[in-house]
Design an enzyme around this catalytic site. Structure first.
Site, short mmCIF file in Angstrom:
data_model
loop_
_atom_site.label_atom_id
_atom_site.label_comp_id
_atom_site.label_asym_id
_atom_site.label_seq_id
_atom_site.Cartn_x
_atom_site.Cartn_y
_atom_site.Cartn_z
N GLY A 131 76.18 31.11 48.97
CA GLY A 131 76.16 32.15 50.00
C GLY A 131 76.91 33.36 49.50
O GLY A 131 76.33 34.31 48.98
N GLU A 363 75.73 38.95 56.02
CA GLU A 363 75.71 40.05 55.05
C GLU A 363 77.07 40.23 54.36
O GLU A 363 77.51 41.34 54.10
CB GLU A 363 75.21 41.36 55.69
CG GLU A 363 73.76 41.22 56.15
CD GLU A 363 73.04 42.52 56.36
OE1 GLU A 363 73.38 43.52 55.72
OE2 GLU A 363 72.11 42.52 57.19
N THR A 365 80.90 37.81 54.22
CA THR A 365 82.00 37.47 55.14
C THR A 365 83.10 38.54 55.06
O THR A 365 83.11 39.37 54.14
CB THR A 365 82.61 36.11 54.74
OG1 THR A 365 83.16 36.26 53.41
CG2 THR A 365 81.58 34.99 54.76
N GLU A 367 86.05 38.02 54.15
CA GLU A 367 86.78 37.83 52.88
C GLU A 367 86.05 38.57 51.76
O GLU A 367 86.68 39.21 50.91
CB GLU A 367 86.89 36.33 52.55
CG GLU A 367 87.80 35.53 53.48
CD GLU A 367 87.19 35.22 54.85
OE1 GLU A 367 85.97 35.40 55.04
OE2 GLU A 367 87.94 34.80 55.74
C1 LIG Z 1 72.64 33.61 61.78
C2 LIG Z 1 72.64 33.88 60.30
C3 LIG Z 1 71.66 34.69 59.76
C4 LIG Z 1 71.62 34.91 58.37
N1 LIG Z 1 70.56 35.63 57.84
C5 LIG Z 1 70.42 35.68 56.49
C6 LIG Z 1 69.24 36.25 55.92
O1 LIG Z 1 68.35 36.76 56.62
N2 LIG Z 1 69.12 36.22 54.56
C7 LIG Z 1 70.07 35.67 53.75
O2 LIG Z 1 69.90 35.70 52.54
N3 LIG Z 1 71.20 35.13 54.27
C8 LIG Z 1 71.40 35.11 55.61
N4 LIG Z 1 72.51 34.51 56.15
C9 LIG Z 1 73.51 33.92 55.27
C10 LIG Z 1 74.85 34.63 55.24
O3 LIG Z 1 74.74 35.86 54.57
C11 LIG Z 1 75.86 33.68 54.59
O4 LIG Z 1 76.08 32.62 55.50
C12 LIG Z 1 77.16 34.35 54.20
O5 LIG Z 1 76.96 35.24 53.14
C13 LIG Z 1 78.25 33.34 53.81
O6 LIG Z 1 77.76 32.40 52.89
P1 LIG Z 1 78.01 30.83 53.15
O7 LIG Z 1 77.57 30.54 54.51
O8 LIG Z 1 77.38 30.07 52.04
O9 LIG Z 1 79.58 30.65 53.08
P2 LIG Z 1 80.47 30.39 51.72
O10 LIG Z 1 80.09 31.38 50.67
O11 LIG Z 1 80.39 28.96 51.37
O12 LIG Z 1 81.89 30.72 52.28
C14 LIG Z 1 82.71 29.78 52.98
C15 LIG Z 1 84.08 30.42 53.18
O13 LIG Z 1 84.69 30.67 51.90
C16 LIG Z 1 85.05 32.03 51.80
N5 LIG Z 1 84.90 32.50 50.42
C17 LIG Z 1 83.86 32.32 49.58
N6 LIG Z 1 84.08 32.93 48.40
C18 LIG Z 1 85.30 33.52 48.51
C19 LIG Z 1 86.09 34.32 47.63
N7 LIG Z 1 85.67 34.65 46.41
N8 LIG Z 1 87.30 34.75 48.08
C20 LIG Z 1 87.72 34.44 49.31
N9 LIG Z 1 87.02 33.68 50.19
C21 LIG Z 1 85.81 33.24 49.80
C22 LIG Z 1 84.08 32.77 52.74
O14 LIG Z 1 84.55 34.04 53.12
C23 LIG Z 1 83.99 31.78 53.89
O15 LIG Z 1 85.11 31.95 54.72
C24 LIG Z 1 72.61 34.32 57.53
C25 LIG Z 1 73.61 33.53 58.10
C26 LIG Z 1 73.63 33.28 59.44
C27 LIG Z 1 74.69 32.37 60.00
#
Ligand SMILES: Cc1cc2nc3c(=O)[nH]c(=O)nc-3n(C[C@H](O)[C@H](O)[C@H](O)COP(=O)(O)OP(=O)(O)OC[C@H]3O[C@@H](n4cnc5c(N)ncnc54)[C@H](O)[C@@H]3O)c2cc1C
Length: 380
Positions: A131, A363, A365, A367
């Site tokens: 993500g 789009e 987080t 962080e």
């Molecule tokens: C309702 C919804 C709609 C969405 N629509 C789309 C879409 O249309 N297209 C698409 O491609 N995606 C979409 N997403 C995905 C969204 O962009 C991701 O969920 C988001 O980017 C976070 O990725 P993840 O869920 O894998 O969390 P992770 O990347 O696993 O993060 C988990 C936690 O770790 C933290 N973290 C990760 N890396 C770091 C770092 N380097 N330093 C500090 N903290 C860190 C994060 O901030 C978070 O708190 C959608 C998500 C939702 C929930």
């Protein structure tokens, strides 16, 4: 500097607000409860230009500015953040990617029906194991004769089930890291592409979110979007603009929550007075109104820079980070001001509280926004 909106922009705000109040508000609770994606309102959104807000008129869009875009998203989010998220993803991710990097033939074939609202757009970057670390994706595209064969899966795709045209990022060169990722346009119904699990979400429930699976999904070579190997770099530019949209969504949601809290505070009586007479409540209202105004200014400034053609990475991330975090606070205070009634579905407070959390996640987080901001500051 001129902080006033133009007369046309004031009129735009009034039109979208009126539309949202009349056509959307009566259905918000039902759509939320049933996780219903309201495809029935798409023609009306299209008639207002909201399915191709910033797409040039020559491609069927409304040709509006980035500031106009913010006004539209803000007004939709004030009433239904879920629908606003769908409009933002359709406009700001799928259509924007094709508009920014598509060739003329791709724009004619795909952008025109998207901008007219005849087709709904989806955009797939995120995968179950990547993500924030989006370049760590596994979906791969291999050249097979005059086709690309895509295999892998995308997670959390907005419009994964209801979308017609999807921009999909996939690895085309395993050894090149983020420079080995390319973007493709895939239409629903293409053999080998299957919508996967529909997510049962905390909030933003009117917006369709699902997995999309690809198994040897063959697309013609002319569906490569932008240059081969540039997909990830282009994606970062799409997100620079998209984040302004999520900032505007956050401002609109915060405004809706604040107005609900203000209205309730002026009606609810305790100890023989309306609760708005208590300083503790007044300070919450004052703090939220102030923070919303600051977030709106940051958002419009990022949009203004985009309209000028400037790079907005820093301004977009700052606006998205600040607006989403103050929106969480506004939704929390809205519940608190409603007391027990903030906890039940008869009032809008609980829905704002559920919807808002997405703004600090989608789009990028909070962080990741801080990481982007710090990188920009340190590179100066
Ligand atoms: C309702 C919804 C709609 C969405 N629509 C789309 C879409 O249309 N297209 C698409 O491609 N995606 C979409 N997403 C995905 C969204 O962009 C991701 O969920 C988001 O980017 C976070 O990725 P993840 O869920 O894998 O969390 P992770 O990347 O696993 O993060 C988990 C936690 O770790 C933290 N973290 C990760 N890396 C770091 C770092 N380097 N330093 C500090 N903290 C860190 C994060 O901030 C978070 O708190 C959608 C998500 C939702 C929930």
């Amino acid at each position: 500097m001129d902080f006033r909106l133009s007369e046309e922009q004031e009129l735009l705000r009034r039109s979208v607000r009126e539309f949202a109040e009349i056509e959307i508000r009566p259905h918000v609770r039902e759509w939320d409860e049933h996780q219903h994606f309201p495809s029935e309102v798409i023609p009306a959104l299209a008639a207002l230009g909201l399915m191709g807000i910033q797409i040039p008129e020559q491609y069927g869009g409304a040709g509006m500015s980035a500031i106009d875009y913010c006004i539209c998203i803000e007004e939709l989010a004030r009433v239904d953040p879920g629908l606003a998220l769908s409009v933002a993803a359709h406009n700001g991710l799928c259509s924007a990617h094709i508009s920014m990097f598509g060739n003329e033939a791709q724009k004619q074939e795909f952008l025109v029906p998207l901008a007219r609202g005849e087709r709904i757009g989806a955009w797939g970057l995120t995968e179950s194991t990547s993500g924030s670390d989006a370049a760590g994706m596994h979906t791969i595209a291999t050249r097979v004769g005059e086709c690309w064969s895509i295999t892998g899966s995308k997670t959390f795709t907005t419009h994964g089930r209801v979308g017609h045209i999807m921009v999909v990022m996939a690895i085309t060169n395993r050894t090149a890291g983020s420079k080995g990722i390319s973007a493709f346009i895939v239409t629903h119904g293409t053999q080998g592409m299957h919508p996967g699990k529909k997510e049962d979400k905390l909030g933003m429930r009117a917006s369709d979110t699902s997995e999309v699976l690809f198994e040897d999904c063959r697309v013609p070579v002319d569906r490569l979007l932008g240059e081969e190997g540039r997909g990830f770099v282009d994606t970062m530019q799409v997100l620079d603009a998209g984040r302004i949209g999520i900032a505007a969504l956050s401002v609109g949601l915060a405004q809706g929550a604040y107005e609900a809290a203000l209205r309730y505070a002026q009606e609810r009586k305790a100890f023989g007075k309306t609760i708005s007479a208590f300083q503790a409540i007044q300070w919450k209202l004052a703090d939220n109104a102030t923070r919303i105004e600051a977030a709106r200014l940051m958002t419009y400034r990022a949009a203004y820079l985009k309209d000028r053609g400037d790079r907005t990475t820093l301004a977009s991330s700052m606006a998205k980070l600040y607006a989403s975090e103050i929106a969480v606070q506004a939704a929390d205070d809205c519940v608190q001001i409603h007391g027990g009634y903030g906890f039940v579905k008869d009032y809008p407070a609980e829905k704002f509280f559920r919807d808002v959390k997405l703004t600090t996640i989608g789009e990028g987080t909070s962080e990741i926004q801080r990481l982007v901001i710090a990188r920009q500051l340190l590179a100066r």
